[in-house]
Design an enzyme around this catalytic site. Structure first.
Site, PDB file in Angstrom:
ATOM      1  CB  CYS A 291      44.084  40.161  32.734  1.00  0.00           C
ATOM      2  SG  CYS A 291      42.693  41.167  32.200  1.00  0.00           S
TER       3      CYS A 291
ATOM      4  CG  HIS B 255      43.739  42.445  37.086  1.00  0.00           C
ATOM      5  ND1 HIS B 255      43.110  41.512  37.888  1.00  0.00           N
ATOM      6  CD2 HIS B 255      43.554  42.013  35.806  1.00  0.00           C
ATOM      7  CE1 HIS B 255      42.544  40.582  37.147  1.00  0.00           C
ATOM      8  NE2 HIS B 255      42.812  40.855  35.871  1.00  0.00           N
TER       9      HIS B 255
END
Length: 422
Positions: free
Chosen positions: A370, A352
């Site tokens: 992430c 992301h």
């Protein structure tokens, strides 16, 4: 007494005698008729079921009855049985043929279709029945002379203790027109626990138009996955079927419906994220098409190593570490809004945008696990990658992605996976 009076009395006496003789004559005729009637006989019988009538040439007051139809009908299963919903209802005719059969759900009135054999002697239902229902069966047969006979029955189906729906992943409605990626395992989630895994597995099929061969592996007692040895061949179709309606899963649980879905597999999109170079290289059908700086998980929250598969994508997502058990006051806790997010595992790992780590991207790993990208790179990645596409993570310092962590399937060696575990 004078002469005239004597003559009158004599005339009256003669008249009375003639009247008595006439009366005696009439009585004699009646007695004779009764005697004749007593000497003759006329037998009368009851009519057969379904057919009756007067015989040709019968005299007044006489009746005769036609013989009943010779055709004999038999309905199976017996009305005393409680049957599986996949058990066919069969009507057989002997000494004749089947003229008509009606099978109807007693509650809904829905008719059950069937086919009659070429010789007209057997009718068989050709669609499954409903659970916990009663069916009225009415059959008519006909013999060679055209006479008909009827037979009726009521048949009941079993009521399961519970039903297991074969939920498919990816959900067909969630897949875009571009299809799925080459890393997507085929998944059935049954909601209820499956006691007889081998039986249920034998009713699941996957057909690859490219000829890819794979194997099933049970991730849990209610979830089974299928994958080939290597990624799917790109640009093909995969047809998946579960023929489980009426199937006994064990412990009173039965399959609730059959499912068949065809997926399209698009280009082989594979992203290779390297924790040492802090770069991610993007390949399309084996050709390098992009390279971008990244930042993966820091030492205390390293990104899992291994093959990850994108399972969900949202342009905006609220990332809350409490969803996987890390809550305040833990220093590892977070609750942030992120953009262009594609999930690569169920314990909070995404690819992301993160503008806060742009200065670290390409240099060091500082995230909570992430893979962080700049806004421009995140938008590009989000527009290119989707459900089933692959992100391979190396040199992250993290543990291997677990089989149960959506999807750790590719981390299980083929030598193990191919043997199955039903």
């Amino acid at each position: 007494m004078n002469l005239d009076s004597q003559e009158g009395q004599m005339r009256d006496a003669r008249r009375s005698h003639r009247h008595r003789r006439a009366a005696i004559g009439v009585i004699g005729v009646v007695v004779s008729a009764l005697a004749l009637a007593a000497c003759s006989s006329s037998a009368t019988t009851g009519s057969a079921t379904g057919v009756g009538g007067s015989g040709a040439g019968a005299g007044a007051g006489q009746t005769t009855t036609e013989a009943p139809a010779k055709v004999v009908l038999a309905i199976t299963p017996a009305s005393t049985d409680t049957i599986d919903v996949t058990t066919p209802i069969v009507v057989n005719a002997t000494q004749g043929t089947i003229k008509s059969v009606t099978v109807a759900n007693a509650s809904t009135g829905a008719k059950v279709s069937g086919t009659t054999s070429s010789d007209g002697t057997t009718w068989t239902s050709n669609e499954p029945l409903a659970y916990g229902a009663s069916y009225q069966v009415d059959a008519v047969g006909q013999d060679s002379s055209g006479k008909t006979a009827q037979q009726s029955s009521t048949i009941k189906t079993l009521t399961p203790a519970g039903q297991a729906n074969p939920n498919m992943v990816p959900a067909p409605g969630a897949v875009t027109s571009t299809g799925i990626g080459v890393g997507q395992p085929i998944v059935f989630q049954f909601v209820k626990k499956v006691a007889d895994k081998a039986l249920v597995q034998s009713h699941l099929t996957v057909t690859s138009s490219a000829g890819d061969k794979g194997a099933w592996y049970w991730v849990s007692s209610s979830e089974v996955h299928y994958r080939p040895e290597n990624y799917w061949t790109p640009n093909q179709t995969i047809t998946v079927s579960a023929k489980v309606y009426g199937l006994d899963f064990g412990n009173g649980i039965y399959g609730s419906e059959d499912r068949t879905v065809t997926y399209k597999v698009h280009d082989a999109l594979v992203a290779k994220a390297d924790g040492n170079s802090v770069q991610m290289k993007i390949y399309d059908n084996g050709s390098l098409i992009n390279t971008m700086p990244i930042s993966m998980g820091k030492g205390s929250t390293p990104t899992h190593v291994g093959v990850h598969v994108i399972s969900d994508r949202q342009q905006t997502v609220q990332m809350n570490s409490c969803t996987y058990g890390v809550c305040p006051p833990s220093p590892l806790a977070y609750n942030e809004t992120e953009y262009y997010a594609e999930r690569i595992s169920n314990d909070g790992e995404f690819v992301h945008e993160n503008p806060d780590t742009v200065g670290s991207q390409g240099h060091s790993n500082v995230s909570h696990g992430c893979i962080n990208l700049s806004e421009a790179n995140a938008q590009w990645f989000f527009g290119k990658f989707g459900i089933g596409d692959v992100v391979e993570v190396t040199n992250s310092g993290g543990p291997p992605l677990a089989l149960t962590d959506t999807y750790g399937d590719w981390g299980v060696p083929w030598s193990t996976w191919s043997k199955g575990n039903a």
